[in-house]
Scaffold this active site. Sequence first.
Site, mmCIF file in Angstrom:
data_model
loop_
_atom_site.group_PDB
_atom_site.id
_atom_site.type_symbol
_atom_site.label_atom_id
_atom_site.label_comp_id
_atom_site.label_asym_id
_atom_site.label_seq_id
_atom_site.Cartn_x
_atom_site.Cartn_y
_atom_site.Cartn_z
ATOM 1 N N ALA A 1 0.817 -1.224 0.000
ATOM 2 C CA ALA A 1 0.000 0.000 0.000
ATOM 3 C C ALA A 1 0.848 1.270 0.000
ATOM 4 O O ALA A 1 1.962 1.304 0.503
ATOM 5 C CB ALA A 1 -0.919 0.004 1.220
ATOM 6 N N GLU B 1 -4.140 12.497 1.397
ATOM 7 C CA GLU B 1 -3.802 13.860 0.974
ATOM 8 C C GLU B 1 -3.801 14.007 -0.538
ATOM 9 O O GLU B 1 -4.092 15.079 -1.065
ATOM 10 C CB GLU B 1 -2.439 14.250 1.542
#
Lengths: 1130, 190
Positions: free
Chosen positions: A716, A721
């Site tokens: 991952a 953001e």
Amino acid sequence: MSYVGSRVRPIDWEARTRGETRFAADLTSPQHLYAAVLRSPHPYAEIVALDVSRAERLPGVRAVITTADFPEGITYLHRGAPLSDRPPLAAGVVRHVGQEVAAVAADTPEEARAALRAIRVRYRVRPAPLTPRDALADGARRLHQRVTDEANVAFRLDATWGDVETGGRAGTTVVEGDYVYPSVSHVCMEPNTTLAAWDEASGTVELWTSTQAPWFIAKEVSHLLGIPHDAVICREVAVGGGFGSKSKASEHEVLAAALSRKAGLPVLLELSREEEFGSNKPRHRFETHLRTSADEHGTLRLFDADVLVDNGSYSHMGTSVMRVGMITLGSMYRPDGARFTSRLVDTATQPGGQFRGYGTPQVSLAVESQVDELALRLGLDPLEMRLRNLGPENETTLCGYDVTTSRLGDCLVAVREGLDWDARKTAVATGAAGGSSSRGLGVAAGMHGSGAYAYEFANRSDAAIDLFADGHVRVRHGSADAGTGQNTILAQIAADELGVDLADVEVLSMDSERTPFELGAWSSRGTHMTGSSVGQAARELGDQLRALAEDKLGGGPVTLRDGRAVAPTGEVDLGDLVGLSDAAEGDVLSHETSYVLEGTEMISTGKDRFNLSPTYAYAAHGALVDVDRRTGKVTVLDYVAAHDVGRAINPTAVEGQIAGGAAMGLGAALGEELVREGGRVVNPTYLHYAMPRSADLPSIRPVIVNAEDPAGPYGAKSVGEMSIVPPGAAVANAVRDAVGVRITELPITPDKVVTALAEQEGRRRHHGLWRRPGRWWVALLRALYPYGLHHVLHHWGTRLGRGVGPAGHRPPAPPEVLRPGNLDAVVAAVADGAQPIGGGTDALVERERQSRPAPVLVSTIGVPAMRRIRSEDGALLVGAAVSLAELEEALPPELAFVADAVRSIASPQIRNSATVGGNLAQEKRCWFFRNGFSCYKRNGVTSPCYAVTGDHRFQHAVIDGHRCQAVTPSDLGTVLQALDAEVVLQRGQTTRRLPLADLYDGPGELALADGEIVQHVVVPVPTSGRRGSFRKLALYQGDFATASATVTASVDDDGTWHDVRLVLGAMAPTPWRATATERALEGTTPTVAGVRRLLDRELDRHAHPLPGNGWKLDAVAGLVEHAVEDLLAQ
Amino acid sequence: MSALRRRTDAPATAAAATPLVTLVVNGRSVEAPASRPLARVLRDDLDLTATKVACGRGECGACTVLVDGRPTMSCVTAAGLVRGPVETLEALADEATDLREEFADAGAFQCGFCTPGQLVHATALARRADELVGGDDLPGAVRARMSGNICRCTGYQAITASVCAVLERRAAGATSGPSCGHADPEEAAS
């Protein structure tokens, strides 16, 4: 099964969806006092005297603190010396409106707020710069002593990366421009809240505080209180959104703690929404001057930038926000070189803080806009242009990032496919949209790290796992889940590593005493850092369990699955292994570990290139927009957000982060901006801060470009953001594509679009003021405002007058609220001085700003006769107490356009309570007036109208404005005039009937006699052949009109119009009839263009716009065009 | 801590002077000062903290409760102006089980602070599922009706999809149905 990679529900979904999850303000234990904060009303002032003695003596007041309650000279640590500059409470000087000056703890919230008024502060107000340009001007007041050699430059960062010479020579096509990304607010739904409980015996303080990073709260609070770090004990509590804002202190935590210490009792400090908007730390505003060049193949060769970052009044994370922003120039693409100068500039405004995206959205707006402009000049498809400039995988970028995997190309392709890009591009090029609306496509790309090595120990995360004898597992981590789903993915990881059911995993976070070291959930570190440490802890505990099981079962290999350890020789429940371990304590076996990231570099001086993060996420967003050329309204019709997140640990949570971040970015692209006047925020409410509501957004379609990154964990990367970076440029590019104008300053509000289109088409209005003597006096006053009149009225005139809000040191008595059951009682109460109200939704809010609010409120909603709608003589008689929702339901098809107007008012909830009478009588619309500025209307004739020199683009009058520029906000008051509606007023036993047009004698001001109320409204129901349309331009669904237009006419079979009514809302102090146009249309067969010509002529003749709201004339004329089109089509 | 007044102890200080009115909250009769905002009665007097206050001005929907079945902003509704029985999420949670599960499956909440208000509003819509389903743009209708409930986390995508799914299932009287989170953008624009 494997939980990692699966769509599992949030582990606490049951409690959260039942409303059982407790946020800090929901806690009933410990019992506590209530706190309130006294804030500076001035952008810059010396505090000459501060006296709290009267406040301390008030009944109910338990503690008052000032700077004297803290060690002298102490400041927040934040980024460290030399930029630690902010005291916990103002120490002799205030540097922004909203800065904390003192704080009070009292038995009730009302007593705490009233006690603030008893604190005497004498300020000596000084001029100070409010914008970076002003701050850099010669002679500007220096806000701080800084270490740079430029005044008010807190920090300067210059760098040259790569081969600038070659890039400069090879870049034959050049674009250059200035881009502004405004100061926007996080608007976490939960206001910042802290419950603090000081324990005198141990010298410790417990905090239940809404934070993303308990460690940093403990760091600042312990430093400011002068106690050890571990004497500040954070406890787990639900956190209602963070988006970066809560990744460091929010300046209220230590006040709660200090008040608790002084009062000797627990204290709750809950910020108001106005404090959230007006005082907390928003996104840093960037002014980016950028020059980008490319060669004839479309290869980017050089970025050259000069950037000003508005630091605000104190340094928080501005240095690193600016650095991360500038990194955009050297991270995603591979030009030969990049060069920049950037300055972090002090201004006397609320300081900037940490915000999702952290500088990247700001600089990306410039970069991604210019990539599009270059593509346009080179005749390239903008999406194709980006594909040609992708940075390579497994290489180091100009800014020093060691990129592992990048699937940006796949993201771009996903946008191309998802939006049907090629086909739609062709359709757009051939003008398929047609009419007044233009469609355009835009794309923008972005990149973001997964954690940043910004501090010592930021490369480390500790975590612990407990296995209980009953087989259930607990993850312990010191970070906080402010809504990102972090706790759920950590549970997924632990469940997989230990082979247990997800339902058997619980998570404990935030608790300073019971969770191991962790810096918190910021900088997109949640997945990588905490995910890695929890995975490692679970794996290591799993090793212990496998060893224990092998011993017990007499052989291996042992696998963990279904809550059991399974060997070829047998199996055992995991819980049964607890007792077999020497390390177990009681019925629990715990394992704690420390994950330390290798290969990243900490930000340090003397270097300008760092590999900050273990892995980098990418995204491409594509937008299809519709631009209404008549009104400037931009609507996003479709939005695809394709993300390289590595492997999604929980795809549902990842899609939520993508859609949520994109929506937030779209808010900043299209409406959001903190607007200030004299350093004070004028839109500190949801009403005035134009953030998107559900109906304002398109269906945002997240696409997860599946991949696997070796840096992990579990393949991952970050996501939270990344998603807020591309929307600004994606929308700006789509607008450019649609209508050919390039908006370089967000938000792309209708004023900017209309103004740019007028310029593009060479349209200008001339109002001939020289031959309108009636306007000369107002014109003179307006002309004098910037030359000292505003200053004099603001600084001296406001000292006289009625004042704003309650006075006195005791809580104001709550009003008496009456709801009589008959009209006579209402009328009698009003005759005795009671204020008539309907549902009270406007009146209850407005009275907070009134200096002398009515002591008695009498509502009409209990009077059955006033809640009826009757038909009589071809008219609807609508009682004043009928709710807007009831009105909408009762309107016949002939009045569909009135129903359109009603549906555009506020929210469904408000329409369920608000009444027809209340809507007509609601207070004027002006964000200065409504938000408590001491203005002409609020405070009296010696005060200025803040709209004259302030931001008046959306709300203020363009016709007939006098000393006050406000308008009547009621959409009903506008639309019903087009039906020649009348109102029936009652005073005592006397009634009179008045044309609705005569009801208003000022902005939101009614021509009622003392003791008179609106009894009902008479709405003529049109006969067949009469048509009507209502059109409104608003900044979001439910906002007041920026402009509205209602057109009605009786249309003969041959298309001839009679009895035309053309009523414009929000253009003048009261709803404005374009009577000349109406007359000219009588007996004609109008065309859209013909009506527009007539109306433009009339508007030019009557309007007297302020410098920034003349565009509303074009917009309202555009609305009329739409309405006429509607009539012609009916 | 006898000095502290909180929750069930006493209503607001000066409010004692104002007359009391009787409300029915979640089926139970309670007395409250007429001028006191309903949200404070619920949260501070009755400890019904599912109802949140995020603005105190009737602008965000976090405080949504049902009054006589209609979604209402409890923070700007004086107790004396409440016109019917009040239902909060505490009492509606069981009725809203399908909505709550759909919210959890779709990712319709993140921080969860606005969620009680969203669910209360959605519950009112779900009671009228038959009336709402069948129009030509259900997601558009749901978005319009839910626009008084601000969410800062989700971008409304999953909320809209969840509410649509439940409305369709309720209208069909079935336990499953098509999801409708993604409107046809061309349609939505017209």
